[in-house]
Structures are given as structure tokens and as C-alpha cells.
Design an enzyme around this catalytic site. Sequence first.
Site, PDB file in Angstrom:
ATOM      1  N   GLU A 209      -3.363   8.429  -9.803  1.00  0.00           N
ATOM      2  CA  GLU A 209      -3.291   7.197 -10.581  1.00  0.00           C
ATOM      3  C   GLU A 209      -4.680   6.624 -10.846  1.00  0.00           C
ATOM      4  O   GLU A 209      -5.604   6.814 -10.057  1.00  0.00           O
ATOM      5  CB  GLU A 209      -2.461   6.155  -9.815  1.00  0.00           C
ATOM      6  CG  GLU A 209      -1.047   6.627  -9.503  1.00  0.00           C
ATOM      7  CD  GLU A 209      -0.301   5.705  -8.549  1.00  0.00           C
ATOM      8  OE1 GLU A 209       0.858   6.008  -8.238  1.00  0.00           O
ATOM      9  OE2 GLU A 209      -0.883   4.690  -8.125  1.00  0.00           O
ATOM     10  N   LYS A 211      -7.689   4.202 -10.774  1.00  0.00           N
ATOM     11  CA  LYS A 211      -8.181   3.174  -9.863  1.00  0.00           C
ATOM     12  C   LYS A 211      -8.879   2.105 -10.695  1.00  0.00           C
ATOM     13  O   LYS A 211      -9.946   2.345 -11.251  1.00  0.00           O
ATOM     14  CB  LYS A 211      -9.139   3.741  -8.819  1.00  0.00           C
ATOM     15  CG  LYS A 211      -9.525   2.686  -7.792  1.00  0.00           C
ATOM     16  CD  LYS A 211     -10.506   3.175  -6.776  1.00  0.00           C
ATOM     17  CE  LYS A 211     -10.682   2.110  -5.687  1.00  0.00           C
ATOM     18  NZ  LYS A 211     -10.965   0.764  -6.216  1.00  0.00           N
ATOM     19  N   ARG A 216      -6.749  -6.950  -6.062  1.00  0.00           N
ATOM     20  CA  ARG A 216      -5.462  -6.548  -5.502  1.00  0.00           C
ATOM     21  C   ARG A 216      -4.527  -7.750  -5.446  1.00  0.00           C
ATOM     22  O   ARG A 216      -4.925  -8.850  -5.042  1.00  0.00           O
ATOM     23  CB  ARG A 216      -5.686  -5.988  -4.089  1.00  0.00           C
ATOM     24  CG  ARG A 216      -4.442  -5.378  -3.406  1.00  0.00           C
ATOM     25  CD  ARG A 216      -4.249  -3.956  -3.776  1.00  0.00           C
ATOM     26  NE  ARG A 216      -3.175  -3.322  -3.029  1.00  0.00           N
ATOM     27  CZ  ARG A 216      -3.356  -2.484  -1.996  1.00  0.00           C
ATOM     28  NH1 ARG A 216      -4.584  -2.207  -1.583  1.00  0.00           N
ATOM     29  NH2 ARG A 216      -2.331  -1.914  -1.407  1.00  0.00           N
ATOM     30  N   ARG A 231      -5.151  -9.659  -1.367  1.00  0.00           N
ATOM     31  CA  ARG A 231      -5.104  -8.604  -0.346  1.00  0.00           C
ATOM     32  C   ARG A 231      -5.243  -9.186   1.057  1.00  0.00           C
ATOM     33  O   ARG A 231      -4.818  -8.570   2.033  1.00  0.00           O
ATOM     34  CB  ARG A 231      -6.178  -7.549  -0.596  1.00  0.00           C
ATOM     35  CG  ARG A 231      -7.592  -8.044  -0.518  1.00  0.00           C
ATOM     36  CD  ARG A 231      -8.597  -6.928  -0.787  1.00  0.00           C
ATOM     37  NE  ARG A 231      -8.570  -5.963   0.293  1.00  0.00           N
ATOM     38  CZ  ARG A 231      -8.594  -4.654   0.116  1.00  0.00           C
ATOM     39  NH1 ARG A 231      -8.629  -4.141  -1.099  1.00  0.00           N
ATOM     40  NH2 ARG A 231      -8.596  -3.835   1.140  1.00  0.00           N
ATOM     41  N   GLU A 260      -2.620  -4.557  -9.056  1.00  0.00           N
ATOM     42  CA  GLU A 260      -3.938  -5.131  -9.324  1.00  0.00           C
ATOM     43  C   GLU A 260      -3.840  -5.978 -10.582  1.00  0.00           C
ATOM     44  O   GLU A 260      -2.942  -5.800 -11.401  1.00  0.00           O
ATOM     45  CB  GLU A 260      -4.976  -4.026  -9.552  1.00  0.00           C
ATOM     46  CG  GLU A 260      -5.187  -3.112  -8.371  1.00  0.00           C
ATOM     47  CD  GLU A 260      -6.626  -3.072  -7.910  1.00  0.00           C
ATOM     48  OE1 GLU A 260      -7.478  -3.730  -8.531  1.00  0.00           O
ATOM     49  OE2 GLU A 260      -6.895  -2.379  -6.923  1.00  0.00           O
ATOM     50  N   PHE A 295       1.496  -0.582  -8.956  1.00  0.00           N
ATOM     51  CA  PHE A 295       1.521   0.831  -8.544  1.00  0.00           C
ATOM     52  C   PHE A 295       2.500   1.096  -7.412  1.00  0.00           C
ATOM     53  O   PHE A 295       2.660   2.242  -6.997  1.00  0.00           O
ATOM     54  CB  PHE A 295       0.129   1.321  -8.152  1.00  0.00           C
ATOM     55  CG  PHE A 295      -0.615   0.438  -7.183  1.00  0.00           C
ATOM     56  CD1 PHE A 295      -0.253   0.360  -5.849  1.00  0.00           C
ATOM     57  CD2 PHE A 295      -1.703  -0.302  -7.609  1.00  0.00           C
ATOM     58  CE1 PHE A 295      -0.941  -0.433  -4.956  1.00  0.00           C
ATOM     59  CE2 PHE A 295      -2.416  -1.096  -6.724  1.00  0.00           C
ATOM     60  CZ  PHE A 295      -2.026  -1.166  -5.397  1.00  0.00           C
ATOM     61  N   ARG A 366      -4.811   2.346   7.014  1.00  0.00           N
ATOM     62  CA  ARG A 366      -5.678   3.194   6.191  1.00  0.00           C
ATOM     63  C   ARG A 366      -5.568   4.604   6.744  1.00  0.00           C
ATOM     64  O   ARG A 366      -6.199   4.949   7.739  1.00  0.00           O
ATOM     65  CB  ARG A 366      -7.132   2.704   6.251  1.00  0.00           C
ATOM     66  CG  ARG A 366      -8.046   3.405   5.256  1.00  0.00           C
ATOM     67  CD  ARG A 366      -9.514   3.121   5.532  1.00  0.00           C
ATOM     68  NE  ARG A 366      -9.839   1.716   5.564  1.00  0.00           N
ATOM     69  CZ  ARG A 366     -10.136   0.995   4.478  1.00  0.00           C
ATOM     70  NH1 ARG A 366     -10.140   1.565   3.294  1.00  0.00           N
ATOM     71  NH2 ARG A 366     -10.428  -0.289   4.588  1.00  0.00           N
ATOM     72  N   LYS A 372      -8.801   7.620  -2.300  1.00  0.00           N
ATOM     73  CA  LYS A 372      -9.470   7.207  -3.534  1.00  0.00           C
ATOM     74  C   LYS A 372     -10.652   8.122  -3.819  1.00  0.00           C
ATOM     75  O   LYS A 372     -11.331   8.598  -2.916  1.00  0.00           O
ATOM     76  CB  LYS A 372      -9.924   5.744  -3.442  1.00  0.00           C
ATOM     77  CG  LYS A 372     -10.855   5.434  -2.302  1.00  0.00           C
ATOM     78  CD  LYS A 372     -11.106   3.928  -2.203  1.00  0.00           C
ATOM     79  CE  LYS A 372     -11.974   3.600  -0.985  1.00  0.00           C
ATOM     80  NZ  LYS A 372     -12.158   2.146  -0.806  1.00  0.00           N
TER      81      LYS A 372
END
Length: 508
Positions: A209, A211, A216, A231, A260, A295, A366, A372
Site C-alpha cells: 500500500e 505510504k 495518522r 496516533r 491517515e 487502510f 511494532r 515500511k
Amino acid sequence: MLLSEVVAAAATVTATSSRLAKVEALADLLRRLPPEEVAPTVGFLIGRARQGRVGVGYRTVSGLMGEPAEAPSLTVADLDHLLDDLLAATGTGSAALRQDTLQTLGRRATAGEQQFVTRVLIGEMRTGALEGVLVDAVAKASEVPGATVRRAVMLSGDLGETARLALTGGADALEQVGLAVGTPVLPMLASTAAAPAAALAITGEASVEYKLDGARIQVHRDGDDVHVYTRSLAEITHRVPEVVEVVRTFPATQLILDGETLSLDEDGGPRPFQDTMSRFGAEAQRSTVLKPWFFDILHVDGEDLIDRPLSERLPILEKVVGAYRIPGEVTADPATAERVSRDALAAGHEGIVVKGVDSVYAAGRRGKSWVKVKPVHTYDLVVLGVEWGSGRRTGWLSNLHLGAYDPTGEFGEPGEFVMVGKTFKGLTDALLRWQTEHFPTIETRSTKHVVFVEPVTVVEIAIDGVQRSSRYPGGIALRFARVKQYREDKRPDDADTIQTLRAMLPSG
């Protein structure tokens, strides 16, 4: 409970490098707390009081504390009420009220309590009592499995309330914690790879996708009631009415969406990140319009989706948001991923995010499920200090001291920031003015040449790589670092880690 007992536990945690000892000290403290004081105490220990920032800086606090008391008398409830009073002090006469409140507190606090209260007030708590350690302490104190505690924290976004539930209701209470429309959850985060093929090698078949270089957002809808969060879980609904109106058009009555938002130019291309953040942070509506892109979908019409694989969530997302879905393709082919990356860059975006199709939504984590890929190495670091400039920059705060996050304590205390370099490159005159106005307000100490600051300001830095260096404690230094932009939407613990930067070192 007396505040001195919390201060003593924090000191024990600071004095030991043993994670087990930290957990035991905090678990013992949690067991002894009255239920109503659990959440406030946890907030104090992690440097995020339930009241948030209450509008006082280091200089204000340190200048008003006065001579410390000889014997402890302050309680946890006293400090919690103080923060309520400071938060409520607004308008005419508020400065005098804040001053009186702080002076009264200072006279009652011992020397150790004054230092602790100062760190709580300015949001700089250096006890090593990070969330991961406290999660383990909550599990130990309540005799609840750690996985159950972690999931409740992720879904509620509130470690203090999770601790209270665990200690008062045990596993049964925590198992009742689920997604709730209107209660933001910690966002899922991405790791980094150098190229699309490398990312696919980690994830396998994935949704590749765009970025976006935006802000966010997490959006909750219950009928016509829509709330938008950052975020860091701060609510900014009133700042983004155009996002609210878009979400009200979607064909569902209950939603939790992840995405986003960014501002577009006249040709439909993305404006610079600074333009988006300027509009994103505006209290009053401005002419610049923000467009949302989504997303992921976490909940729809009574059904939680976070435990379903991305391959099942994406069709539901597309059905709900239609043209507001972030562009991307599902593929296992590196050539296709490279093409999507080129398309994203050609459209003016940062790069791509590669998301494994089998991945569930791991709130607050994470991991390797999302990766990314950006053509230029950019990392979010924290400003530790700023040097006064020379020559044309005389009188301006210029050269930044940059730190990476160390969540494990590999290079010091867990949760500290490890210096990895300096830079003055990429700073515009506008940024120099901003730095010179901003950083003295969060100064902790200074020398003739350097203003050292609270480690709370996140800045995005572009680098060409890292190199081994004995100059800094992490054993690395940044190569050709330059400032891209400040990230007011990110917290210090959102910064990239020293471990991530060290992974860029060549082997051998």
C-alpha cells in the site's frame, strides 16, 4: 498511600538493572495501593498522568518549589488533586493560582518528592518503569497472565485503568475488556526494510500500500456521533470537520477505522507534511482541506475484526470506505511490489507499507507483519539538546543533539534515549526561529554553548546510513543527517530505537 512510598519504589527501580528486580519492586507497590490510587500512580510512574500535560514547564516548577519539608506527608491523592487543580486553572488569575498551588505543594514535599513531582509535571519520568515492565508488574501483583494484561492494555489504551481492573477484578475483569466504539486503541506499528523485495521476504504475500506523508488518525463512529483521534490517542474531532462529514457518509452505523489524513494541492497531489500538520493542529477551521484515507478496519456494526486476518478485513474495508481506501495491491511478486512503490513515489508519496495478508491487527505493537519501505532513510529521533549557532546563525538555537529510543535498557536505563549524532542541516529560518523560542521552555540545564532539554520533541531525520563510532554510547553515529520536519503528532516513545539504527551497520 504516602507519595514517599511511590518515590522509594521509583528509586529502587532506577537503582537496579535487573528487570526481575524492577518488576518485583513495582508489583509490591501495586499490591499496597488502595484501588482508587492505582491508576494515578501508574500514570505518575510512566510519565503520563491521567490529566495529561497541565501547562507548567521545568523553570516554573523548579522556581516555585522552595525549601523541602523534613518529613513526608503528601499522599498520592494529594498529587492527583494538584494536577486536577493545575489543569482547571485557566483564564484571568490562573497564573497566580498555579503559582500558589505549586508553592503550597512544594512546602509539603521532601527533597526526593520535589524531584519526583517535578518530573511528573513536565512529563519526564526517568525511573526505568516503562510500560513493558509495569505490565509484567501488574501481572505479578494480580496473578493474571501477562498476555491477558497486555491485550487489555492494547484494547483500552490505558495501562492505569488496566492495572486497577486487574488488581480489583483479576483475569475475569480483564477478559471483559474489548474494543469499544469511542475508546481509542493503540495503533499497530510498522518495522522498516530497505526495499520492497526485502519487505516481502519478511511478510510473504502482502497488501502493498501507498505510504502517505500525512497524519495518522483513528476514527470511531456510532450513528452520527463521530470521534477522531491522533496516533497518541488525543481527540481532535473539532479540528477535522471534513473528516467527520466523510465518515458519516459510509454505509455502516458503527465503525472503528485506521488511516491517515493529508492536505492536497490544486492538482490532487499531496502537500508538504508541514501543511498537513499546520491544518491538523488548527483549533479553528482553515481554508486548507484535509482528506482522509483508510487502510484498516477494526470494528463494523457490532463485530470486532482485529483478530481476523488482513485478507478478510480488506474486503470489508473496501466495501465500507470505497474510494477513501489507500491505494494498494495484494501480491507475493517482488516486481509488482516495486511497481506499486514507483507509482506511490510518482504520485508524491513517501513509499509503501507491506502488510502480511495473514496478519491480525496487533494494537500497540511494532512487529514484522507490517514493514515500511522508503527510498530515503528517515528516522524519528528525539532532541536531547540544542547548541547556540555561530556566524549567520549567531543568536539562534541551531545544532540538534539527537537521541534514539532504548526500550530494553541495552545502553542504559530502559526507556532512556541514546545519543546518536548531531545536525544543523535542513533547518530553515522559520525552523531556527521556532527552535529558539521553543527549546528554552523545556530546558533542564544549560552550558555556555548548549541548552539541554526534556526529551519530548520528536524530529524526523533523513540519513545516508550509520557508521560505527566510539563517540556515542550506542556505538554508532549518523551519516549525513539532515532535518526533514518536526513530528508534533508523535510521542517520544514513538521514536525509532537504537536497535533499529544499529541493524543498519554492515556485518563484520
